[in-house]
Write a protein that holds these residues in place. Structure first.
Motif, PDB file in Angstrom:
ATOM      1  N   ARG A 111       0.831  -1.209   0.000  1.00 43.60           N
ATOM      2  CA  ARG A 111       0.000   0.000   0.000  1.00 43.60           C
ATOM      3  C   ARG A 111       0.863   1.256   0.000  1.00 43.60           C
ATOM      4  NH1 ARG A 111      -3.659  -3.058   3.684  1.00 43.60           N
ATOM      5  NH2 ARG A 111      -5.387  -3.668   2.358  1.00 43.60           N
ATOM      6  N   GLU A 114       2.177   1.915  -3.372  1.00 41.95           N
ATOM      7  CA  GLU A 114       1.155   2.472  -4.273  1.00 41.95           C
ATOM      8  C   GLU A 114       1.088   3.991  -4.148  1.00 41.95           C
ATOM      9  OE1 GLU A 114      -2.584   0.649  -3.325  1.00 41.95           O
ATOM     10  OE2 GLU A 114      -2.349  -0.891  -4.835  1.00 41.95           O
ATOM     11  N   THR A 115       1.225   4.503  -2.936  1.00 41.73           N
ATOM     12  CA  THR A 115       1.099   5.941  -2.722  1.00 41.73           C
ATOM     13  C   THR A 115       2.391   6.692  -3.010  1.00 41.73           C
ATOM     14  OG1 THR A 115       1.605   5.688  -0.363  1.00 41.73           O
ATOM     15  CG2 THR A 115      -0.718   5.660  -1.000  1.00 41.73           C
ATOM     16  N   LYS A 121       4.925   0.900  -9.443  1.00 39.93           N
ATOM     17  CA  LYS A 121       3.566   0.429  -9.199  1.00 39.93           C
ATOM     18  C   LYS A 121       3.569  -1.092  -9.136  1.00 39.93           C
ATOM     19  CE  LYS A 121       1.257   4.295  -9.303  1.00 39.93           C
ATOM     20  NZ  LYS A 121       0.630   4.812  -8.149  1.00 39.93           N
ATOM     21  N   ASP A 124      -0.552  -5.874 -11.535  1.00 40.06           N
ATOM     22  CA  ASP A 124      -2.008  -5.978 -11.414  1.00 40.06           C
ATOM     23  C   ASP A 124      -2.422  -7.122 -10.500  1.00 40.06           C
ATOM     24  OD1 ASP A 124      -2.426  -3.839 -13.095  1.00 40.06           O
ATOM     25  OD2 ASP A 124      -2.655  -5.072 -14.894  1.00 40.06           O
ATOM     26  N   SER A 127      -1.907  -5.955  -6.967  1.00 41.62           N
ATOM     27  CA  SER A 127      -2.937  -4.971  -6.653  1.00 41.62           C
ATOM     28  C   SER A 127      -4.258  -5.648  -6.338  1.00 41.62           C
ATOM     29  CB  SER A 127      -3.131  -4.015  -7.826  1.00 41.62           C
ATOM     30  OG  SER A 127      -1.966  -3.262  -8.038  1.00 41.62           O
ATOM     31  N   ASN A 131      -6.099  -5.081  -2.551  1.00 42.51           N
ATOM     32  CA  ASN A 131      -7.246  -4.157  -2.578  1.00 42.51           C
ATOM     33  C   ASN A 131      -8.530  -4.883  -2.285  1.00 42.51           C
ATOM     34  OD1 ASN A 131      -5.735  -1.904  -3.117  1.00 42.51           O
ATOM     35  ND2 ASN A 131      -5.744  -2.317  -5.299  1.00 42.51           N
TER      36      ASN A 131
END
Length: 131
Positions: A111, A114-115, A121, A124, A127, A131
């Protein structure tokens, strides 16, 4: 057709004894070297597993993952976690087990990546998991 088969046999039988012996000796030498390297690699991972008290099956699984391309590795990890959850393998984890804290640390790291604009990044697949 019989003539073609005999012609191929004659061609393959055309190798002289010296060339054949050299090829066999080279093969045997390479095979012995490969066996020696395989043994050394096995000793190296055994030593690390013993020194750090690693589960050997998990360690070998990670070694296999390390040889995969990133997309394939992420798919395998996602599938493993998803299937293990569906099989209720995580149901027996108690409050004193460090697995939950390990999973939380992984999620927090993902996380924060991600920020962070500097951090790459996540894939997928990753992620989807966090999430």
């Amino acid at each position: 057709m019989a003539r073609k088969a005999k012609a191929k046999q004659a061609e393959s039988g055309a190798i002289d004894a010296t060339t054949l012996q050299k090829a066999v000796a080279e093969y045997n030498q390479e095979k012995a070297t490969a066996s020696e390297h395989q043994g050394l690699a096995g000793q190296a991972i055994k030593q690390v597993a013993e020194e750090y008290h690693l589960d050997m099956k998990a360690f070998r699984f990670v070694l296999g993952l390390s040889r995969m391309e990133e997309t394939k590795r992420q798919a395998v990890l996602r599938g493993l976690i998803d299937l293990a959850d569906k099989m209720e393998f995580f149901a027996s984890v108690d409050a004193f087990d460090d697995l939950v804290s390990i999973m939380e640390t992984i999620c927090e790291r993902a996380r924060s990546a991600e920020t962070s604009e500097a951090a790459p990044k996540p894939d997928d697949v990753v992620s989807h998991l966090i999430n």
